[in-house]
Motif scaffolding. Sequence first.
Motif, PDB file in Angstrom:
ATOM      1  N   LEU A  85       0.778  -1.323  -0.050  1.00  0.00           N
ATOM      2  CA  LEU A  85      -0.129   0.008  -0.097  1.00  0.00           C
ATOM      3  C   LEU A  85       0.884   1.263   0.172  1.00  0.00           C
ATOM      4  CD1 LEU A  85      -2.687  -0.884   2.798  1.00  0.00           C
ATOM      5  CD2 LEU A  85      -2.917  -0.985   0.283  1.00  0.00           C
ATOM      6  N   GLN A  86       0.516   2.026  -0.901  1.00  0.00           N
ATOM      7  CA  GLN A  86       1.389   3.348  -1.021  1.00  0.00           C
ATOM      8  C   GLN A  86       0.399   4.436  -0.037  1.00  0.00           C
ATOM      9  OE1 GLN A  86       4.038   3.508  -2.851  1.00  0.00           O
ATOM     10  NE2 GLN A  86       4.523   5.623  -2.081  1.00  0.00           N
ATOM     11  N   LEU A  87       0.954   5.120   0.937  1.00  0.00           N
ATOM     12  CA  LEU A  87       0.288   6.059   1.642  1.00  0.00           C
ATOM     13  C   LEU A  87      -0.183   7.384   0.812  1.00  0.00           C
ATOM     14  CD1 LEU A  87       1.805   5.969   5.063  1.00  0.00           C
ATOM     15  CD2 LEU A  87       0.057   4.458   3.877  1.00  0.00           C
ATOM     16  N   THR A  88      -1.195   7.776   1.158  1.00  0.00           N
ATOM     17  CA  THR A  88      -1.675   9.115   0.262  1.00  0.00           C
ATOM     18  C   THR A  88      -0.723  10.322   0.915  1.00  0.00           C
ATOM     19  OG1 THR A  88      -3.148   9.705   2.071  1.00  0.00           O
ATOM     20  CG2 THR A  88      -3.837   8.340   0.088  1.00  0.00           C
TER      21      THR A  88
ATOM     22  N   TYR B 195      -3.787   1.977  10.837  1.00  0.00           N
ATOM     23  CA  TYR B 195      -5.047   2.324  10.971  1.00  0.00           C
ATOM     24  C   TYR B 195      -5.380   3.237   9.774  1.00  0.00           C
ATOM     25  CZ  TYR B 195      -5.060   0.539  15.595  1.00  0.00           C
ATOM     26  OH  TYR B 195      -4.837  -0.470  16.643  1.00  0.00           O
ATOM     27  N   TYR B 196      -5.907   2.933   8.834  1.00  0.00           N
ATOM     28  CA  TYR B 196      -6.315   3.573   7.546  1.00  0.00           C
ATOM     29  C   TYR B 196      -7.522   3.741   6.972  1.00  0.00           C
ATOM     30  CZ  TYR B 196      -5.597  -0.944   5.095  1.00  0.00           C
ATOM     31  OH  TYR B 196      -5.805  -2.036   4.560  1.00  0.00           O
TER      32      TYR B 196
ATOM     33  N   GLN C 129      -6.178   2.483  -4.629  1.00  0.00           N
ATOM     34  CA  GLN C 129      -5.206   1.585  -4.464  1.00  0.00           C
ATOM     35  C   GLN C 129      -4.042   2.189  -3.339  1.00  0.00           C
ATOM     36  OE1 GLN C 129      -5.002  -1.523  -6.047  1.00  0.00           O
ATOM     37  NE2 GLN C 129      -7.124  -0.884  -6.551  1.00  0.00           N
ATOM     38  N   GLN C 130      -4.579   3.341  -2.678  1.00  0.00           N
ATOM     39  CA  GLN C 130      -3.764   3.885  -1.657  1.00  0.00           C
ATOM     40  C   GLN C 130      -4.576   3.717  -0.355  1.00  0.00           C
ATOM     41  OE1 GLN C 130      -3.033   7.960  -3.730  1.00  0.00           O
ATOM     42  NE2 GLN C 130      -0.845   7.179  -3.754  1.00  0.00           N
ATOM     43  N   ALA C 131      -3.426   4.156   0.624  1.00  0.00           N
ATOM     44  CA  ALA C 131      -4.186   4.196   2.182  1.00  0.00           C
ATOM     45  C   ALA C 131      -3.983   5.501   2.606  1.00  0.00           C
ATOM     46  CB  ALA C 131      -3.528   2.993   2.811  1.00  0.00           C
ATOM     47  N   GLU C 132      -5.111   6.023   3.215  1.00  0.00           N
ATOM     48  CA  GLU C 132      -4.846   7.135   4.166  1.00  0.00           C
ATOM     49  C   GLU C 132      -4.622   6.777   5.367  1.00  0.00           C
ATOM     50  OE1 GLU C 132      -7.545  11.318   4.264  1.00  0.00           O
ATOM     51  OE2 GLU C 132      -8.685   9.380   4.885  1.00  0.00           O
ATOM     52  N   ALA C 133      -3.370   7.280   5.956  1.00  0.00           N
ATOM     53  CA  ALA C 133      -3.122   6.838   7.220  1.00  0.00           C
ATOM     54  C   ALA C 133      -4.090   7.667   8.315  1.00  0.00           C
ATOM     55  CB  ALA C 133      -1.815   6.802   7.528  1.00  0.00           C
ATOM     56  N   VAL C 134      -4.587   6.960   9.170  1.00  0.00           N
ATOM     57  CA  VAL C 134      -5.104   7.537  10.376  1.00  0.00           C
ATOM     58  C   VAL C 134      -4.194   7.514  11.574  1.00  0.00           C
ATOM     59  CG1 VAL C 134      -6.897   7.484  12.233  1.00  0.00           C
ATOM     60  CG2 VAL C 134      -7.394   7.143   9.573  1.00  0.00           C
TER      61      VAL C 134
END
Length: 211
Positions: free
Chosen positions: A51-54, A74-75, A80-85
């Motif tokens: 996963l590539q982070l936004t 946590y995301y 295809q990407q992940a927004e990290a929380v």
Amino acid sequence: MLSVLFVTACEQDVYDKGDSTYSYVRADFVEAYVDNNRSVSQVLTDDDVRLQLTAPYAASWIQRPDTTYRAVLYYNQKGQQAEAVNLQRVSTASIKTTPQVRSGAKTDPLKLESVWLSGNKRYLNLSVILMMGAVSDEAASHALGIVGDTIMVGDNGLRTYHLRLAHSQGDVPQYYSQRVYFSVPVYGLPVDSLRLSVNTYDGVVTRGFRL
């Protein structure tokens, strides 16, 4: 001394009820890749999904550049990407096999919440509940580790590694509970399966896993 010393937890209440900011947050155990700016831009989940982070993620516990940390991400899924929380570090415990560790390892009871093999079979993950309390001595802490006792060969020729969870309460009072996650690297072991024994308040529990 056992292989891991810590009293921190990766528990976080990131899920709210209803349709809110955190309603659809996912959580995965990952290998977090740190760049030369000590930020994480990419992770590999336990199911071998990259996963590539936004946006690059920085945290105070990320001390070394150009390395890999074990963590829980946590995301929110964004295509295809992940927004990290949130990204929280997970301690790792290597398997110790020296005679001194085998004979001296304590097995004070704890609560075993869960133990599972990662989807890519690279890690054995544990969630345990430790009994905690305020201490005046800063040196008082829990100690956790994994002891490799023996490798047994069955009639079918399959090799099983018998492991033990070592735990020392370390003079910490037992007033309230705290969840702790940690991972054991098991990739590359010359065995076909694992059997882990854990001393709990309800007696010894054994779990088996096929590699």
